[in-house]
Design an enzyme around this catalytic site. Structure first.
Site, PDB file in Angstrom:
ATOM      1  N   LYS A 121      40.058  61.856  39.530  1.00  0.00           N
ATOM      2  CA  LYS A 121      40.909  62.699  38.677  1.00  0.00           C
ATOM      3  C   LYS A 121      41.537  63.828  39.493  1.00  0.00           C
ATOM      4  O   LYS A 121      42.731  64.083  39.385  1.00  0.00           O
ATOM      5  CB  LYS A 121      40.070  63.237  37.516  1.00  0.00           C
ATOM      6  N   SER A 122      40.740  64.493  40.315  1.00  0.00           N
ATOM      7  CA  SER A 122      41.271  65.631  41.091  1.00  0.00           C
ATOM      8  C   SER A 122      42.399  65.182  42.014  1.00  0.00           C
ATOM      9  O   SER A 122      43.446  65.829  42.116  1.00  0.00           O
ATOM     10  CB  SER A 122      40.156  66.240  41.944  1.00  0.00           C
TER      11      SER A 122
ATOM     12  N   GLY B 287      42.168  71.321  32.326  1.00  0.00           N
ATOM     13  CA  GLY B 287      42.206  72.599  33.035  1.00  0.00           C
ATOM     14  C   GLY B 287      42.836  72.448  34.405  1.00  0.00           C
ATOM     15  O   GLY B 287      43.587  73.317  34.859  1.00  0.00           O
TER      16      GLY B 287
ATOM     17  N   SER C 158      35.790  78.216  42.254  1.00  0.00           N
ATOM     18  CA  SER C 158      36.671  77.297  41.544  1.00  0.00           C
ATOM     19  C   SER C 158      37.739  76.717  42.463  1.00  0.00           C
ATOM     20  O   SER C 158      38.546  77.437  43.038  1.00  0.00           O
ATOM     21  CB  SER C 158      37.356  78.041  40.391  1.00  0.00           C
TER      22      SER C 158
ATOM     23  N   GLN D  15      40.077  74.921  41.330  1.00  0.00           N
ATOM     24  CA  GLN D  15      41.344  75.012  40.599  1.00  0.00           C
ATOM     25  C   GLN D  15      42.053  76.316  40.932  1.00  0.00           C
ATOM     26  O   GLN D  15      43.265  76.334  41.164  1.00  0.00           O
ATOM     27  CB  GLN D  15      41.087  74.908  39.093  1.00  0.00           C
TER      28      GLN D  15
ATOM     29  N   ASP E 163      30.562  68.807  38.216  1.00  0.00           N
ATOM     30  CA  ASP E 163      30.836  68.009  37.016  1.00  0.00           C
ATOM     31  C   ASP E 163      29.713  67.015  36.701  1.00  0.00           C
ATOM     32  O   ASP E 163      29.782  66.301  35.701  1.00  0.00           O
ATOM     33  CB  ASP E 163      32.152  67.247  37.188  1.00  0.00           C
TER      34      ASP E 163
ATOM     35  N   ARG F 270      28.917  73.710  28.640  1.00  0.00           N
ATOM     36  CA  ARG F 270      28.075  72.544  28.947  1.00  0.00           C
ATOM     37  C   ARG F 270      26.589  72.869  28.966  1.00  0.00           C
ATOM     38  O   ARG F 270      25.781  71.992  28.664  1.00  0.00           O
ATOM     39  CB  ARG F 270      28.497  71.908  30.277  1.00  0.00           C
TER      40      ARG F 270
END
Ligand code: S3P
Length: 450
Positions: free
Chosen positions: A28-29, A101, A174, A176, A327, A358
């Site tokens: 996904k990343s 996100g 992070s 992101q 994750d 989570r």
């Protein structure tokens, strides 16, 4: 891309051993980054193995709205015709990133140093996630934003046509945030310096380098890293081959470890050291798996993982390993419930701001299936009761979180009674064929009859 009104429950129960070889979808990343860098390059980027999950499709739609040409040629085969760094045009509508996100935050970064205004929104989960961590440092390049109270979406970023380069230490662990700043730096004249105390995933850096950006990263003595990137970059397309997502592979892998007599092969899984923390932890827990045919593909190491049913024991997971398996904690917590003894996981405050809280979701889910867990401010302690000790039987609330849904379905494959999840809709954000693939190896996952 709002959540549909009708939840889709699923139920998993014990069956025979899981057997077979299944290719999990693309990372996904890397998929998000391939589309975004493709849209920022000049010319055509060919992508194969792209994850066609909702999150990535939202990014593809956003790239189109920003002026790139994005076309699908076949399953996983995509082409992006980019318009160059700083070349995005102002979209005539809000960009909706659904549950993602990563897509939202990375695009905010690239927009910040382009002279356009872009509005961002997402589903109820994404609209509840903190965006100031990205927005505030982006203002240092000269961007402005307006957001809902608390820095939440919907929000609008007004990029600057005259950005300046910055020196910035990212305070949260992070990838992101780091990536958003690197993408912003691409269009800021001069050198931007970004540092971080943790070693988060480095796919943006690797791909930028492959596209010809001038970027240098070095590890610091304190375990962190410092990155220097030169702005006003010209990105040149290179073909991208997306490897299988280790975060998705974690689910069939965990199922194979838990279900007696199983042996499952997962070909071509990304082994980037900054993503491989789960494998290290599983080894320490006594898991039996082989890593075969290690090779390089598209600048990343990949390998086939062959996992066999194993008796696991509890471990203390070092907090500094968290970024390399951030994750994977939902599925690790499930594995820990079936292990012998106590598993301690700490340093996980970030898990409270993922697709759901989570830590709370895992704790409630484990309790619902009869496992023993203690929720801490920044972690979990799971008191494992061995391979046959988890009763199951509960219905787990997934709070719009794909990984909670998949982790608890895996739990249902090994617990004495079946486990159902209240809603599996979000699984399609990262692993659209999860149910078919699990069924292909023999897992009993079906729509509950009620
Ligand atoms: C991601 C980074 C991580 C991870 C997410 C994907 C990325 O988030 O949890 O699933 O692709 O950069 P954070 O950057 O918030 O840690």
């Amino acid at each position: 891309m709002q959540a549909p009104d009708v939840p889709r429950p699923l139920e998993a129960r014990r069956s025979g051993p899981l057997k077979g070889r299944v290719a999990v979808p693309g990372d996904k990343s890397i998929s998000h980054r391939a589309l975004i860098l493709g849209a920022l390059a000049i010319g055509e980027t060919k992508i194969s193995g792209l994850l066609e999950g909702d999150d990535v499709l939202a990014t593809a739609a956003a790239m189109r709205r920003l002026g790139a040409h994005v076309a699908q040629d076949g399953e996983g085969e995509w082409r992006v015709h980019g318009v160059g760094v700083g070349g995005w045009s102002e979209p005539d509508d809000v960009l909706d990133f659904g549950n993602s996100g990563t897509g939202a935050r990375l695009v905010m970064g690239a927009v910040a140093t382009t002279g356009i205004s872009v509005s961002f929104t997402g589903d109820a989960s994404l609209r509840n996630r903190p965006m100031r961590r990205v927005l505030e440092p982006l203002t240092r390049f000269g961007a402005r934003y307006v957001a809902r109270e608390g820095g939440l979406m919907p929000l609008m970023v007004t990029g600057t046509a005259h950005p300046i380069c910055i020196e910035h230490e990212v305070e949260v662990a992070s990838a992101q945030v780091k990536s958003a700043l690197l993408l912003a730096a691409l269009n800021a004249p001069g050198r931007t310096y970004i540092s971080q105390a943790a070693l988060t995933r480095d796919h943006t850096e690797r791909m930028l380098r492959a596209f010809g950006a001038e970027i240098a990263a070095e590890q610091r003595g304190d375990g962190g890293e410092a990155i220097a990137i030169t702005g006003e970059a010209e990105l040149r397309p290179v073909p991208i081959i997306v490897p299988a997502d280790p975060s998705s592979a974690a689910f069939p892998l965990a199922a194979a470890l838990l279900v007696q007599g199983s042996e499952v092969a997962l070909p071509g899984v990304l082994l980037n050291p900054r993503r491989a923390g789960l494998l290290e932890t599983l080894r320490e827990m006594g898991a039996t798996f082989a890593i075969e045919n290690t090779r390089e593909s598209g600048g990343e190491e990949i390998a086939d993982i062959v996992a066999r049913a194993s008796l696991l024991h509890g471990v203390e997971v070092p907090p500094e390993r968290a970024p390399a398996m951030i994750d994977e904690y939902p599925v690790l917590a499930v594995l820990a419930a079936f292990a012998e003894g106590r598993t301690v996981m700490r340093g996980l405050a970030e898990l409270r701001v993922k697709e759901s809280d989570r830590l709370a979701g895992i704790a409630r889910g484990l309790t619902a299936i009869g496992a023993n867990v203690e929720e801490l401010e920044d972690g979990l302690i799971v008191y494992g009761v061995g391979p046959d000790g988890v009763k199951g039987g509960g219905r787990v609330a997934t709070h719009m979180d794909h990984r909670l849904a998949m982790a608890f379905l895996v739990a249902g494959l090994a617990s004495r009674e079946s486990v159902s999840v209240d809603d599996s809709t979000m699984v399609r954000t990262s692993f659209p064929n999860f149910r078919q693939m699990m069924r292909a190896i023999g897992a009993d996952i079906s729509v509950p009859v009620r």
